[in-house]
Design an enzyme around this catalytic site. Sequence first.
Site, PDB file in Angstrom:
ATOM      1  N   ASP A   1      47.855  48.179 -32.220  1.00 23.74           N
ATOM      2  CA  ASP A   1      46.537  48.218 -31.576  1.00 23.74           C
ATOM      3  C   ASP A   1      45.397  48.117 -32.578  1.00 23.74           C
ATOM      4  O   ASP A   1      44.273  47.758 -32.209  1.00 23.74           O
ATOM      5  CB  ASP A   1      46.381  49.510 -30.757  1.00 23.74           C
ATOM      6  CG  ASP A   1      47.037  49.411 -29.386  1.00 23.74           C
ATOM      7  OD1 ASP A   1      47.380  48.283 -28.981  1.00 23.74           O
ATOM      8  OD2 ASP A   1      47.201  50.452 -28.732  1.00 23.74           O
TER       9      ASP A   1
ATOM     10  N   ASP B   1      41.455  53.373 -33.222  1.00 22.75           N
ATOM     11  CA  ASP B   1      41.886  53.394 -31.822  1.00 22.75           C
ATOM     12  C   ASP B   1      42.426  54.789 -31.542  1.00 22.75           C
ATOM     13  O   ASP B   1      42.686  55.564 -32.478  1.00 22.75           O
ATOM     14  CB  ASP B   1      42.960  52.327 -31.551  1.00 22.75           C
ATOM     15  CG  ASP B   1      43.252  52.166 -30.065  1.00 22.75           C
ATOM     16  OD1 ASP B   1      42.309  52.286 -29.260  1.00 22.75           O
ATOM     17  OD2 ASP B   1      44.425  51.948 -29.705  1.00 22.75           O
TER      18      ASP B   1
ATOM     19  N   GLU C   1      45.117  57.135 -28.774  1.00 24.13           N
ATOM     20  CA  GLU C   1      46.022  57.270 -27.627  1.00 24.13           C
ATOM     21  C   GLU C   1      45.837  58.688 -27.109  1.00 24.13           C
ATOM     22  O   GLU C   1      45.772  59.640 -27.898  1.00 24.13           O
ATOM     23  CB  GLU C   1      47.477  57.041 -28.036  1.00 24.13           C
ATOM     24  CG  GLU C   1      47.750  55.720 -28.734  1.00 24.13           C
ATOM     25  CD  GLU C   1      47.491  54.492 -27.885  1.00 24.13           C
ATOM     26  OE1 GLU C   1      47.353  54.637 -26.651  1.00 24.13           O
ATOM     27  OE2 GLU C   1      47.435  53.387 -28.447  1.00 24.13           O
TER      28      GLU C   1
ATOM     29  N   TYR D   1      53.806  50.056 -31.425  1.00 23.54           N
ATOM     30  CA  TYR D   1      52.764  49.512 -30.549  1.00 23.54           C
ATOM     31  C   TYR D   1      51.413  50.178 -30.808  1.00 23.54           C
ATOM     32  O   TYR D   1      50.375  49.517 -30.720  1.00 23.54           O
ATOM     33  CB  TYR D   1      53.163  49.654 -29.088  1.00 23.54           C
ATOM     34  CG  TYR D   1      54.067  48.536 -28.624  1.00 23.54           C
ATOM     35  CD1 TYR D   1      53.574  47.242 -28.462  1.00 23.54           C
ATOM     36  CD2 TYR D   1      55.413  48.769 -28.358  1.00 23.54           C
ATOM     37  CE1 TYR D   1      54.395  46.216 -28.045  1.00 23.54           C
ATOM     38  CE2 TYR D   1      56.248  47.738 -27.953  1.00 23.54           C
ATOM     39  CZ  TYR D   1      55.738  46.460 -27.793  1.00 23.54           C
ATOM     40  OH  TYR D   1      56.549  45.435 -27.394  1.00 23.54           O
TER      41      TYR D   1
ATOM     42  N   ASP E   1      37.483  55.847 -26.108  1.00 18.47           N
ATOM     43  CA  ASP E   1      37.666  56.350 -27.468  1.00 18.47           C
ATOM     44  C   ASP E   1      36.415  57.086 -27.932  1.00 18.47           C
ATOM     45  O   ASP E   1      36.498  58.149 -28.552  1.00 18.47           O
ATOM     46  CB  ASP E   1      37.958  55.192 -28.430  1.00 18.47           C
ATOM     47  CG  ASP E   1      39.166  54.378 -28.015  1.00 18.47           C
ATOM     48  OD1 ASP E   1      40.228  54.979 -27.819  1.00 18.47           O
ATOM     49  OD2 ASP E   1      39.037  53.159 -27.881  1.00 18.47           O
TER      50      ASP E   1
END
Length: 402
Positions: free
Chosen positions: A172, A45, A47, A168, A102
């Site tokens: 994910d 993942d 961010e 958090y 992504d």
Amino acid sequence: MTANVPGYLLSQLEASARQPVWIADNDQLAHYCQQWAELPLIALDTEFMRVDTFYPIPGLIQVADDHACYLIDPLSVTQMAPFAALLADTRILKVLHASSEDLELFRHHYGVVPEPLLDTQVAAAFAGWGFSMGLQRIVEKALQISLGKGHTRSDWLQRPLSEEQIHYAALDVAYLPAIAWQLKAELEQLGRYDWALDECHLLSASSRDSDPQGTHYYQRFTQLNISSPVKLAGVRDLTAWREQACRKRNLCRPLVLKNEALLKVIEAWPTSLAALDALGVLRRQNLKQDGQCILAILANAERSAEQAPPAPIHLPLHVYHSQTLKRLKAIGRDVAKQEQIMPELLIRRRDLEKLINSKDAQGRHHLPETLQGWRKALIGDRLLAAVATPENTQTQTQENAC
């Protein structure tokens, strides 16, 4: 659905999210990439921040295997080649959720798109769990675990990240390997695992920048009905210039030239800076920086249309094709019911419109790429045969049946 994952393993995955491994230097990354390269599956993942830039700015990259979570700091690691090689290693299944952004980030910053890919949102749809499910719903359905709310509005470029942000971000990916194994088993039992991989490959392909010069962007203006080849060339060339400027400056489109402003320029067709300024669609800075270039594109449109005639914009389907569209949708619903698959997953209106609009000079239709692959044998050939039936023939057949 009862989770097939032992309770002790779920506890271990939760613990791994609370104490993820932080990777902040080149040697660490190379070490773990070598370790991950021995696994059959990893979860990923990202961010990122994307407020006014054309490309996403990576703030964090999350990785998980069956036992641990890892957080790669792309602001500290300077040699990402081992990670790029890992993404390209076809021996390792890469698991992501709702992966389109992504994939774009990986492609732009690291020059590679993960292959093979299993997107859990796509896989869940093939398994009949639900269409376009969010991560929270998938985790709850598969594992009966509530993730709570995330930090989608966080500043992922700040350092240090808060403990809450880190937790958090790790969550994910923490449960994705367990969910992927569960989905894989269900899809193999249903005979749909290869379908899901095929669909995810299409998703990967669509993330690639297939129009880096922006020469086809103008065809997205499907409500724009322009018959003049000169004006159409103006739209094509102006949008292409904007796409190239956005990439070069790494600015989002509205900061260079908004769609509304672009269309007003085409409609008014100014021939001077004063006339362009009078439209009131450009900020002073943009007028100074780009005004002369915009005027030059319009002045050259006639020559451009002669040298490279612009392809027409495919407008929304004419009412003439409404019956054909209804017939194709009905076929899709019938096949979806027979195969016990969601109609939204099997066919999409935009794919049917592409099929209807695909008639060539010889009068033959062609399946778009998105109706090939696993869909071809299931429904694609049937749709191709149906769209080749003229409207008047179909109407006559219905009248004779009456």
